[in-house]
Design a protein around this motif. Structure first.
Motif, PDB file in Angstrom:
ATOM      1  N   ALA A  93       4.655 -23.539  -5.812  1.00 34.52           N
ATOM      2  CA  ALA A  93       4.549 -24.800  -5.073  1.00 34.52           C
ATOM      3  C   ALA A  93       4.109 -24.559  -3.635  1.00 34.52           C
ATOM      4  O   ALA A  93       3.260 -25.285  -3.098  1.00 34.52           O
ATOM      5  CB  ALA A  93       5.887 -25.538  -5.105  1.00 34.52           C
ATOM      6  N   GLU A  94       4.679 -23.545  -2.996  1.00 31.11           N
ATOM      7  CA  GLU A  94       4.313 -23.235  -1.611  1.00 31.11           C
ATOM      8  C   GLU A  94       2.848 -22.825  -1.503  1.00 31.11           C
ATOM      9  O   GLU A  94       2.129 -23.269  -0.599  1.00 31.11           O
ATOM     10  CB  GLU A  94       5.212 -22.112  -1.089  1.00 31.11           C
ATOM     11  N   SER A  97       0.384 -25.821  -2.241  1.00 31.45           N
ATOM     12  CA  SER A  97       0.328 -26.770  -1.123  1.00 31.45           C
ATOM     13  C   SER A  97      -0.442 -26.185   0.060  1.00 31.45           C
ATOM     14  O   SER A  97      -1.227 -26.879   0.712  1.00 31.45           O
ATOM     15  CB  SER A  97       1.748 -27.156  -0.694  1.00 31.45           C
ATOM     16  N   THR A  98      -0.226 -24.911   0.323  1.00 29.12           N
ATOM     17  CA  THR A  98      -0.944 -24.257   1.416  1.00 29.12           C
ATOM     18  C   THR A  98      -2.446 -24.266   1.156  1.00 29.12           C
ATOM     19  O   THR A  98      -3.251 -24.582   2.043  1.00 29.12           O
ATOM     20  CB  THR A  98      -0.438 -22.816   1.597  1.00 29.12           C
ATOM     21  N   ASP A 100      -4.056 -26.332  -0.743  1.00 27.62           N
ATOM     22  CA  ASP A 100      -4.542 -27.709  -0.692  1.00 27.62           C
ATOM     23  C   ASP A 100      -4.761 -28.150   0.752  1.00 27.62           C
ATOM     24  O   ASP A 100      -5.742 -28.834   1.063  1.00 27.62           O
ATOM     25  CB  ASP A 100      -3.544 -28.639  -1.389  1.00 27.62           C
ATOM     26  N   TRP A 109      -5.038 -27.555  -9.948  1.00 27.60           N
ATOM     27  CA  TRP A 109      -3.895 -26.743 -10.364  1.00 27.60           C
ATOM     28  C   TRP A 109      -3.979 -26.443 -11.862  1.00 27.60           C
ATOM     29  O   TRP A 109      -3.436 -27.157 -12.679  1.00 27.60           O
ATOM     30  CB  TRP A 109      -2.605 -27.479 -10.001  1.00 27.60           C
ATOM     31  N   MET A 145       6.810 -30.232  -5.247  1.00 22.53           N
ATOM     32  CA  MET A 145       5.775 -30.712  -4.331  1.00 22.53           C
ATOM     33  C   MET A 145       5.903 -32.203  -4.042  1.00 22.53           C
ATOM     34  O   MET A 145       5.267 -32.710  -3.122  1.00 22.53           O
ATOM     35  CB  MET A 145       4.390 -30.393  -4.900  1.00 22.53           C
ATOM     36  N   SER A 146       6.730 -32.899  -4.827  1.00 21.49           N
ATOM     37  CA  SER A 146       6.802 -34.358  -4.736  1.00 21.49           C
ATOM     38  C   SER A 146       8.086 -34.866  -4.100  1.00 21.49           C
ATOM     39  O   SER A 146       8.170 -36.048  -3.763  1.00 21.49           O
ATOM     40  CB  SER A 146       6.691 -34.972  -6.145  1.00 21.49           C
ATOM     41  N   LYS A 168       3.961 -29.550   2.049  1.00 16.52           N
ATOM     42  CA  LYS A 168       3.606 -30.477   0.981  1.00 16.52           C
ATOM     43  C   LYS A 168       2.074 -30.575   0.888  1.00 16.52           C
ATOM     44  O   LYS A 168       1.376 -30.443   1.893  1.00 16.52           O
ATOM     45  CB  LYS A 168       4.190 -31.870   1.249  1.00 16.52           C
ATOM     46  N   PRO A 169       1.549 -30.819  -0.297  1.00 17.94           N
ATOM     47  CA  PRO A 169       0.091 -30.845  -0.460  1.00 17.94           C
ATOM     48  C   PRO A 169      -0.551 -32.083   0.141  1.00 17.94           C
ATOM     49  O   PRO A 169       0.117 -33.111   0.349  1.00 17.94           O
ATOM     50  CB  PRO A 169      -0.081 -30.823  -1.985  1.00 17.94           C
ATOM     51  N   LYS A 172      -1.572 -36.310  -3.216  1.00 26.97           N
ATOM     52  CA  LYS A 172      -0.268 -36.835  -3.618  1.00 26.97           C
ATOM     53  C   LYS A 172      -0.311 -37.358  -5.051  1.00 26.97           C
ATOM     54  O   LYS A 172      -1.289 -37.991  -5.433  1.00 26.97           O
ATOM     55  CB  LYS A 172       0.162 -37.960  -2.667  1.00 26.97           C
ATOM     56  N   HIS A 174       0.707 -34.394  -6.162  1.00 24.93           N
ATOM     57  CA  HIS A 174       0.391 -32.973  -6.219  1.00 24.93           C
ATOM     58  C   HIS A 174      -1.049 -32.835  -6.694  1.00 24.93           C
ATOM     59  O   HIS A 174      -1.648 -33.796  -7.202  1.00 24.93           O
ATOM     60  CB  HIS A 174       1.355 -32.222  -7.146  1.00 24.93           C
TER      61      HIS A 174
END
Length: 435
Positions: A93-94, A97-98, A100, A109, A145-146, A168-169, A172, A174
């Motif tokens: 997830a980290e 998001s980074t 993105d 994804w 992520m949500s 967070k990405p 939205k 995600h």
């Protein structure tokens, strides 16, 4: 129909000094070129320990470089392995998001289970656990992520307490989710879960039509989304080499595509591998002529139809477009393809082939979205409401926790080396020596 390229980072032996560096840098140049030429996607694999077949073991690092070298192309994990033994869901997830954020919301994804014995057992995964591991991790990573904060999870394959997983990405809730599919059963599962199908098996246009129809019928009738959004799309893989002269294209492209197929068979079906010692390219070159003919026959049926002159490619790609394929992923680098030939092939494709599809794709996407809109809305209704935390328990730092729990009564023997006692007290007992 949209188009993508495929980063596998194949490196047949013998390996010379600096060969891997050269391979990676040339692949980045190919991504930059694809971005300039108007190709829509780049997909980067994740595989481990697969000598010669795939040296792309850290796709998140490669994609990080791509975020700074491109402006428009969609950047796809093709795929990230979701099994917690490979990648912890919070770390996925980290990283997603980074990427993105760095790409300005261009991440795709792609997810998968991994399948070869060399990879699964290398990370301590039992073959029978790989599917439920993927599902558990995928569902929870989407929530991470949500949600703010993520309420934690106690599962069969991983557990963690409540944490706010950051960043967070941009997209939205995600980035769009895809799943690797190698057969009809996995493609049908992707539709049931509301994720895009990355079909890395070669199929011809007749098979593609059947697969696409089955995917969309399943999505319309059975979708219970695993993520917090849906992504109904079907992408398929094709061998690729484009040259003005058809025979030259075949000469440049056939062997590499055959090596790609040979590597699949070696690691997934019928190979015996000695890590760091097996010479896959040498074994490939020594294969019996009967095997060679069978490989050629199979690839001509499907993957080889992306190898030829522009007219040949337009005809075959149009058949896949008519079959309903949403995206065709071009296997532009495999075997011993030369970087110069790859770039010339991509440039000719962009000049002669791509324009034949671009205008139709804009119109097709509008009609497709209109037709799918009610089914997407219906699928979104099937996403369970996220259970947010009403009261968020505080998390005390270790010294405060130990002090509250009795501090020195819980201590074990301190380190008696000069100067270490005070440090030990500060770290373990929550005490800090006054100046």
């Amino acid at each position: 129909m949209k188009f993508g390229i495929f980063i596998d980072l194949q490196l047949p032996k013998p390996w010379s000094q600096g060969a891997e560096s050269k391979l990676f840098n040339e692949a980045l140049e190919q991504v930059e070129l694809a971005d300039r030429l108007g190709i829509d996607y780049v997909w980067v694999q994740e595989h481990h320990f697969l000598d010669e077949y795939c040296h792309s073991s850290a796709p998140e690092a490669f994609l990080g470089a791509c975020t700074q070298r491109t402006k428009r192309i969609r950047l796809g994990h093709g795929i990230v392995v979701m099994n917690p033994n490979f990648n912890h869901p919070a770390r996925i997830a980290e990283r997603l998001s980074t990427l993105d954020i760095l790409s300005g919301g261009r991440l795709e994804w792609g997810t998968g289970e991994s399948g070869s014995r060399i990879e699964l057992e290398g990370f301590g995964v039992d073959f029978i656990d790989k599917r439920p591991m993927w599902e558990e991790a995928l569902r929870e990573t989407a929530k991470m992520m949500s949600m703010n904060p993520y309420p934690g999870f106690r599962g069969k394959y991983f557990s963690m307490p409540h944490r706010n997983v950051i960043p967070k990405p941009v997209q939205k809730p995600h980035p769009p989710i895809w799943s690797a599919c190698s057969n009809r059963d996995s493609l049908k599962l992707a539709a049931q879960l509301g994720v895009g199908a990355l079909t890395f098996a070669f199929v011809n246009s007749e098979e593609a039509r059947f697969w696409v129809n089955e995917y969309y019928q399943t999505f319309k009738k059975e979708c219970q989304p695993i993520g917090q959004a849906v992504n109904p799309q079907v992408a398929m893989l094709s061998g690729f080499m484009c040259h003005e002269d058809h025979d030259t294209a075949l000469k440049l492209g056939q062997e590499g595509a055959q090596f790609f197929a040979f590597g699949l068979g070696h690691y997934w079906r019928d190979g015996t591998h000695i890590p760091g010692r097996t010479n896959l390219w040498e074994e490939f070159k020594k294969r019996p002529s009967s095997t060679d003919k069978e490989i050629e026959r199979q690839r001509k049926k499907a993957g080889m139809r992306g190898i030829g002159n522009p007219e040949y490619l337009i005809e075959n790609f149009r058949a896949l477009e008519d079959a309903g394929v949403d995206q065709l992923i071009l296997l532009q680098q495999c075997g011993n393809y030369r970087h110069e030939d790859i770039c010339r092939s991509m440039e000719l494709f962009a000049k002669e082939v791509l324009p034949q599809f671009k205008k139709r794709e804009i119109e097709r996407e509008v009609k497709r979205n209109e037709k799918l809109a009610p089914y997407i809305a219906q699928a979104l209704q099937n996403i369970p409401e996220l259970s947010m935390m009403n009261e968020i328990p505080p998390i005390e730092a270790y010294p405060l926790m130990w002090k509250k729990n009795g501090g020195e009564a819980q201590q074990t023997t301190p380190d008696r080396r000069p100067g270490m006692t005070a440090y030990w007290q500060m770290q373990v007992g929550g005490k800090r020596t006054k100046k």
